[in-house]
Design a protein around this motif. Structure first.
Motif, short mmCIF file in Angstrom:
data_model
loop_
_atom_site.label_atom_id
_atom_site.label_comp_id
_atom_site.label_asym_id
_atom_site.label_seq_id
_atom_site.Cartn_x
_atom_site.Cartn_y
_atom_site.Cartn_z
N THR A 118 0.86 -1.18 0.00
CA THR A 118 0.00 0.00 0.00
C THR A 118 0.90 1.23 0.00
O THR A 118 1.83 1.32 0.80
N ASP A 178 -3.45 -6.33 -3.03
CA ASP A 178 -3.62 -7.25 -1.91
C ASP A 178 -3.63 -8.72 -2.32
O ASP A 178 -4.18 -9.56 -1.62
N LEU A 235 -3.31 -2.30 3.32
CA LEU A 235 -4.04 -1.77 4.47
C LEU A 235 -5.54 -1.92 4.23
O LEU A 235 -6.00 -1.95 3.09
N SER A 236 -6.31 -1.97 5.29
CA SER A 236 -7.76 -2.03 5.15
C SER A 236 -8.28 -0.68 4.69
O SER A 236 -7.61 0.36 4.84
N ALA A 237 -9.46 -0.65 4.15
CA ALA A 237 -10.06 0.60 3.67
C ALA A 237 -10.19 1.62 4.79
O ALA A 237 -10.05 2.82 4.56
N GLY A 238 -10.42 1.19 6.00
CA GLY A 238 -10.56 2.10 7.15
C GLY A 238 -9.28 2.86 7.42
O GLY A 238 -9.27 3.99 7.83
#
Length: 166
Positions: free
Chosen positions: A28, A105, A163-166
């Protein structure tokens, strides 16, 4: 950098860092950027390099912006067949700061602009590290048929893994 500011302005030229090896689980890239128009070295279409490793087409990866269309494209290079990309149009406004998050990812390549998912392309293939002419990280001009931008870049971070969307 210039005094009192948190960004670096690039046009023709680049910042260079040690080689960056991406793990198999993905990557990311997060940064703030403000594009200020085409750079002093333009190519057909007006696209310019923001950051990349290797060619970003045959190996490595690259983030490219186009001030004419407001587009942003994140590409993973693939030998022999060329890169696979996620791209969006009309998302970057000249003279305005944007928060960018792009990555891969192991299932897809994604582009977030200002917190919104703007593009996603399925890709469950492998990452091809750059071992050619430019295996290092370059911010700004990186050649390979891509021009330059008048761009300000701030707070760039590269993470191993998505990384997660959050």
């Amino acid at each position: 950098r210039w005094p009192g500011q948190e960004a670096v302005r690039l046009d023709r030229g680049w910042l260079q860092a040690e080689p960056v090896q991406i793990p198999d689980e993905g990557l990311t890239l997060v940064c703030w950027l403000r594009q200020n128009g085409p750079g002093s070295h333009t190519v057909s279409g007006g696209a310019g390099g923001v950051v990349g490793v290797g060619s970003g087409w045959w190996d490595g990866w690259r983030l490219v912006a186009n001030p004419r269309s407001g587009s942003l494209e994140f590409t993973l290079g693939r030998p022999e067949v060329g890169g696979v990309s996620a791209s969006c149009r009309s998302t970057l406004y000249t003279g305005r700061w944007h928060h960018i998050a792009v990555g891969w990812d192991r299932r897809s390549i994604f582009v977030y602009v200002d917190g919104e998912l703007r593009a996603e392309t399925a890709y469950d293939g492998d990452y091809t590290p750059s071992v050619r002419q430019h295996p290092f990280l370059r911010i700004g001009e990186f050649g390979y048929g891509i021009g330059t931008l008048k761009v300000d870049v701030a707070e760039m971070a590269l993470f191993s893994g998505a990384l997660s969307a959050g």
